[in-house]
Design a protein around this motif. Structure first.
Motif, PDB file in Angstrom:
ATOM      1  N   ARG A  39       0.591  -1.434  -0.148  1.00 31.69           N
ATOM      2  CA  ARG A  39      -0.051  -0.477  -0.196  1.00 31.69           C
ATOM      3  C   ARG A  39       0.844   0.886  -0.260  1.00 31.69           C
ATOM      4  O   ARG A  39       0.562   2.259  -0.351  1.00 31.69           O
ATOM      5  CB  ARG A  39      -0.647   0.391   1.144  1.00 31.69           C
ATOM      6  CG  ARG A  39      -0.376   0.339   2.532  1.00 31.69           C
ATOM      7  CD  ARG A  39      -1.087  -0.424   3.299  1.00 31.69           C
ATOM      8  NE  ARG A  39      -0.564  -0.568   4.663  1.00 31.69           N
ATOM      9  CZ  ARG A  39      -0.470  -0.941   6.380  1.00 31.69           C
ATOM     10  NH1 ARG A  39      -1.397  -0.209   6.224  1.00 31.69           N
ATOM     11  NH2 ARG A  39       0.333  -1.102   6.827  1.00 31.69           N
ATOM     12  N   PHE A  40       2.075   1.219   0.137  1.00 27.09           N
ATOM     13  CA  PHE A  40       3.120   2.162   0.099  1.00 27.09           C
ATOM     14  C   PHE A  40       3.911   2.582  -0.990  1.00 27.09           C
ATOM     15  O   PHE A  40       4.179   3.374  -0.785  1.00 27.09           O
ATOM     16  CB  PHE A  40       3.847   2.422   1.702  1.00 27.09           C
ATOM     17  CG  PHE A  40       3.272   1.975   2.972  1.00 27.09           C
ATOM     18  CD1 PHE A  40       2.582   3.064   3.648  1.00 27.09           C
ATOM     19  CD2 PHE A  40       3.566   1.245   3.802  1.00 27.09           C
ATOM     20  CE1 PHE A  40       1.815   2.714   4.718  1.00 27.09           C
ATOM     21  CE2 PHE A  40       2.289   1.236   4.943  1.00 27.09           C
ATOM     22  CZ  PHE A  40       1.472   1.971   5.336  1.00 27.09           C
ATOM     23  N   VAL A  47      16.935  -5.803  14.985  1.00 31.08           N
ATOM     24  CA  VAL A  47      16.477  -7.168  15.426  1.00 31.08           C
ATOM     25  C   VAL A  47      16.638  -8.233  15.447  1.00 31.08           C
ATOM     26  O   VAL A  47      17.206  -9.012  16.062  1.00 31.08           O
ATOM     27  CB  VAL A  47      14.589  -6.838  15.126  1.00 31.08           C
ATOM     28  CG1 VAL A  47      13.998  -8.180  15.523  1.00 31.08           C
ATOM     29  CG2 VAL A  47      14.015  -5.614  15.085  1.00 31.08           C
ATOM     30  N   VAL A 105       8.644   0.330   3.870  1.00 31.13           N
ATOM     31  CA  VAL A 105       8.989   1.179   4.643  1.00 31.13           C
ATOM     32  C   VAL A 105      10.078   1.000   5.832  1.00 31.13           C
ATOM     33  O   VAL A 105       8.951   0.363   6.768  1.00 31.13           O
ATOM     34  CB  VAL A 105       7.612   1.890   5.315  1.00 31.13           C
ATOM     35  CG1 VAL A 105       7.517   3.323   6.556  1.00 31.13           C
ATOM     36  CG2 VAL A 105       6.740   2.015   4.239  1.00 31.13           C
ATOM     37  N   VAL A 107      10.221  -7.661  14.678  1.00 22.47           N
ATOM     38  CA  VAL A 107      10.192  -7.833  15.972  1.00 22.47           C
ATOM     39  C   VAL A 107       9.119  -8.337  16.547  1.00 22.47           C
ATOM     40  O   VAL A 107       9.153  -9.528  17.548  1.00 22.47           O
ATOM     41  CB  VAL A 107      10.817  -6.515  16.730  1.00 22.47           C
ATOM     42  CG1 VAL A 107       9.226  -5.516  16.930  1.00 22.47           C
ATOM     43  CG2 VAL A 107      10.881  -6.322  18.769  1.00 22.47           C
ATOM     44  N   GLU A 108       8.075  -8.089  16.286  1.00 23.33           N
ATOM     45  CA  GLU A 108       6.847  -9.566  16.364  1.00 23.33           C
ATOM     46  C   GLU A 108       7.003 -10.541  16.205  1.00 23.33           C
ATOM     47  O   GLU A 108       6.666 -11.282  16.436  1.00 23.33           O
ATOM     48  CB  GLU A 108       5.619  -8.459  15.722  1.00 23.33           C
ATOM     49  CG  GLU A 108       5.019  -7.453  16.314  1.00 23.33           C
ATOM     50  CD  GLU A 108       4.241  -6.472  15.237  1.00 23.33           C
ATOM     51  OE1 GLU A 108       3.099  -7.075  13.929  1.00 23.33           O
ATOM     52  OE2 GLU A 108       4.418  -5.417  15.500  1.00 23.33           O
ATOM     53  N   GLN A 109       7.622 -10.774  15.056  1.00 19.40           N
ATOM     54  CA  GLN A 109       7.754 -12.038  14.404  1.00 19.40           C
ATOM     55  C   GLN A 109       9.260 -12.960  14.714  1.00 19.40           C
ATOM     56  O   GLN A 109       8.732 -14.179  14.742  1.00 19.40           O
ATOM     57  CB  GLN A 109       8.131 -11.633  13.021  1.00 19.40           C
ATOM     58  CG  GLN A 109       6.515 -11.455  12.337  1.00 19.40           C
ATOM     59  CD  GLN A 109       6.202 -11.745  11.121  1.00 19.40           C
ATOM     60  OE1 GLN A 109       5.800 -13.281  11.586  1.00 19.40           O
ATOM     61  NE2 GLN A 109       5.549 -11.441  10.171  1.00 19.40           N
ATOM     62  N   GLU A 138      10.246   1.921   9.197  1.00 11.93           N
ATOM     63  CA  GLU A 138       9.716   1.739  10.477  1.00 11.93           C
ATOM     64  C   GLU A 138       8.961   0.446  10.568  1.00 11.93           C
ATOM     65  O   GLU A 138       9.178  -0.211  11.402  1.00 11.93           O
ATOM     66  CB  GLU A 138       9.882   2.934  11.064  1.00 11.93           C
ATOM     67  CG  GLU A 138       8.022   3.006  12.619  1.00 11.93           C
ATOM     68  CD  GLU A 138       9.781   2.240  13.658  1.00 11.93           C
ATOM     69  OE1 GLU A 138      10.789   2.583  13.394  1.00 11.93           O
ATOM     70  OE2 GLU A 138       8.867   2.034  14.567  1.00 11.93           O
ATOM     71  N   ILE A 139       7.916   0.176   9.728  1.00  7.26           N
ATOM     72  CA  ILE A 139       7.332  -0.711   9.408  1.00  7.26           C
ATOM     73  C   ILE A 139       7.869  -2.188   9.826  1.00  7.26           C
ATOM     74  O   ILE A 139       7.840  -3.363  10.253  1.00  7.26           O
ATOM     75  CB  ILE A 139       5.584  -0.629   8.528  1.00  7.26           C
ATOM     76  CG1 ILE A 139       5.529   0.962   8.792  1.00  7.26           C
ATOM     77  CG2 ILE A 139       5.234  -1.534   8.561  1.00  7.26           C
ATOM     78  CD1 ILE A 139       4.557   1.356   8.329  1.00  7.26           C
ATOM     79  N   SER A 182      10.406  -2.983  10.295  1.00  5.80           N
ATOM     80  CA  SER A 182      11.389  -2.941  12.273  1.00  5.80           C
ATOM     81  C   SER A 182      10.212  -3.943  12.898  1.00  5.80           C
ATOM     82  O   SER A 182      10.768  -4.407  14.384  1.00  5.80           O
ATOM     83  CB  SER A 182      11.953  -1.592  12.201  1.00  5.80           C
ATOM     84  OG  SER A 182      12.727  -1.688  11.703  1.00  5.80           O
ATOM     85  N   ARG A 183       8.999  -2.853  13.090  1.00  3.47           N
ATOM     86  CA  ARG A 183       7.888  -3.048  13.885  1.00  3.47           C
ATOM     87  C   ARG A 183       7.134  -4.873  13.386  1.00  3.47           C
ATOM     88  O   ARG A 183       6.789  -5.719  14.021  1.00  3.47           O
ATOM     89  CB  ARG A 183       6.498  -2.035  13.718  1.00  3.47           C
ATOM     90  CG  ARG A 183       7.360  -0.732  13.716  1.00  3.47           C
ATOM     91  CD  ARG A 183       5.836   0.024  14.081  1.00  3.47           C
ATOM     92  NE  ARG A 183       5.994   1.503  14.387  1.00  3.47           N
ATOM     93  CZ  ARG A 183       5.303   2.297  15.144  1.00  3.47           C
ATOM     94  NH1 ARG A 183       4.221   2.037  15.302  1.00  3.47           N
ATOM     95  NH2 ARG A 183       6.061   3.535  15.784  1.00  3.47           N
TER      96      ARG A 183
END
Lengths: 344, 228
Positions: free
Chosen positions: A49-50, A101, A54, A63-65, A56-57, A59-60
């Motif tokens: 969609r971007f 990460v 991106v 860390v979740e996975q 920052e996204i 990296s987020r």
């Protein structure tokens, strides 16, 4: 012949971790060549969609996975951390936040379980994806082509790299994505361009940047601009060039330059094997042309299967296995290095 | 309970080890240096000095944010991966709650804050009861001026605590803690707060509490709204 005599212990078990861009991946490789598992979680749907990744996204998501993917890799390999001899992780190059990460997860794992730690260069990983397919023999030349890299790398032995040439501006994958965006194809554009190229005629003469006669460097920004100018001029004349024609002409120019320079390097350095590496190695046009030329010349060649061309942790574990045998370990201070050099 | 506590949510880096619920080791630095390089050596050092082996740990407590996105991710990644490898729970503690603990003997409201750029702060409101702080108002991202006005309207004594005090001194004035050390959160406070928490979710699901969307995402959402 061509073997540098280094042997990887057949029982050596390496856990690889790769988070340099938008794929969270973990893998267990035995003996440097046998993939016991290779779990890859792609974030591409989230970034579409971007119109691009991106940081920052990315990296987020990592860390979740990260622990889930590591657990999955061990489970699929039917081993536990106790069976693992060392943890190998991509330390660079790549997106710094994304790399961090993987690096910190690997350090935590190594410390908690008392395992050695190995920091792997992402491109070394891409080259070693070939070792998972066929045993590498030397001297070899690797054509590394991806969204961030276009390089010709010479290797005389395991784990030693000499860059003969590299891109002076856009990486080849970047040029693909930019041209794709210009003709309105969705992100990531490379695969779409490749598909369209096979449906069209390369009837437009686009430039080839050969640079200096003895140079193994590349340049793709002129080609990209030329495509934009060609489209613009046609529009001014009220003509429309089919996107298949653009894709085919662009791809013809890219492949011509890549293959010609690669073969010149093969001759100059008398290599006995050519290996393809990186995400753009998935390009069907490039695979076909390289195979053809190597066959004509009787040159040994390896191209990884598609799943090993794109970012994955098995290739990191494979490159890490060689570093393990060479005793090249990292310590607690291992850090993400977005601009890490291959020649160390 | 043996606990390892980690905080890398601001330029303050903190590592603490509790043995049987007592502080066995604690390390705090406040320098503009790379957490990614320094955290693991710090954990190793504090653990070794406290004679604590990784497999003796019962729990890991991590400052889960708010704060620097990258900083928080380094602590959370390290904490959750260690916890997963050791098969023990990981619990997140608000970095603001940990900082508020420095006002545990203050009679009134406690407002810890972390600079969030462009006049904004990550902040919340706490109060001390019997030497322990509890949350009065949710942690949030807000314009600092707006927040200070809101807090002062409560007409109660208030104590401001922040590692970024120098940047915000004008607004909080005389209500900031006098002792500079009180503006740096202690990792042992994270350990104690983490000890009392119920480790709810699975280790895999443990993630930072950023308190703010990624910029690209909020812009994208805005664009979607305009399209509608």
């Amino acid at each position: 012949m061509g073997d540098d005599g280094m042997k990887i212990n057949e029982e050596l078990m390496i856990l690889g971790i790769e988070t340099s861009c938008d794929e969270t991946s973990a893998s267990v490789v035995r003996g440097g060549r046998e993939i016991l598992s290779n779990v890859v979680s792609s974030q591409i749907e989230s970034h579409k969609r971007f119109g691009g990744v991106v940081p920052e996204i990315a990296s987020r998501h990592h860390v979740e996975q990260v622990t889930y993917i590591i657990e999955q890799a061990l489970r699929e390999a039917e081993v536990t951390m106790d069976d693992v001899d060392a943890v190998a992780v991509t330390e660079g190059p790549g997106l710094v936040g994304a790399l961090l990460v993987g690096v910190n997860a690997a350090k935590a794992l190594a410390f908690a379980k008392g395992k050695p730690l190995i920091g792997v260069h992402h491109i070394a990983g891409h080259i070693y994806a070939n070792h998972l397919v066929e045993e590498l023999t030397f001297p070899l030349l690797s054509l590394v082509v991806s969204g961030g890299h276009t390089e010709l790398v010479l290797m005389d032995e395991h784990g030693k790299y000499e860059i003969l040439g590299e891109t002076r501006d856009d990486a080849v994958g970047e040029a693909y994505d930019k041209v794709a965006r210009t003709i309105g194809l969705p992100y990531p554009g490379g695969p779409h361009m490749d598909r369209l190229a096979h449906e069209g005629e390369a009837s437009i003469e686009l430039p080839r940047a050969w640079l200096e006669a003895d140079s193994f460097d590349f340049s793709f920004s002129g080609l990209k601009s030329s495509v934009i100018t060609t489209l613009h001029n046609a529009k001014q004349r009220g003509e429309e060039i089919p996107e298949e024609t653009i894709a085919a002409s662009f791809q013809a120019s890219v492949i011509d330059v890549l293959v010609t320079k690669t073969m010149r390097a093969v001759e100059k350095h008398g290599v006995e094997r050519l290996v393809l590496a990186g995400g753009v190695a998935a390009n069907k046009g490039l695979r076909a042309r390289i195979s053809e030329v190597c066959e004509e010349r009787g040159l040994k060649m390896t191209i990884p299967p598609l799943a090993l061309c794109t970012d994955n942790a098995a290739m990191i574990a494979a490159a890490g296995s060689v570093m393990y045998e060479k005793g090249q370990f990292a310590d607690d201070r291992l850090n993400a290095q977005p601009g890490l050099e291959l020649e160390r | 309970m043996n606990v390892l506590a980690i905080d890398t949510s601001t330029y303050v880096m903190g590592v603490a080890v509790l043995r049987d619920g007592q502080v066995a080791g604690e390390m705090v630095t406040h320098v503009k240096k790379n957490h990614s390089i320094r955290l693991m050596p710090a954990i190793r050092m504090v653990m070794e000095e406290a004679d604590m082996k990784p497999e003796e740990l019962d729990r890991i407590a991590v400052a889960e944010g708010p704060g620097s996105y990258t900083g928080v991710r380094i602590g959370v990644t390290t904490g959750k991966t260690m916890a997963w490898a050791l098969g023990i729970p990981v619990v997140g503690v608000s970095s603001l709650e940990a900082l508020a603990a420095n006002g545990r003997y203050f009679d009134g409201l406690i407002s810890p804050f972390i600079d969030a750029r462009r006049g904004q702060v990550f902040t919340g409101l706490y109060r001390s009861r019997g030497g322990e702080v509890e949350r009065v108002d949710e942690d949030r991202l807000i314009l600092h001026e707006e927040w200070v006005t809101y807090v002062r309207e409560k007409e109660e004594p208030v104590l401001f605590l922040s590692p970024d005090l120098l940047k915000h001194k004008e607004l909080v004035g005389a209500d900031a803690a006098i002792n500079p050390a009180d503006h740096l959160g202690r990792p042992s406070a994270i350990a104690f707060a983490g000890m009392k928490k119920e480790p709810g979710e699975a280790v895999h699901l443990f993630a930072p509490n950023y308190l703010r969307m990624a910029e690209a995402e909020s812009k994208w959402l805005e664009a979607q709204k305009e399209r509608e």
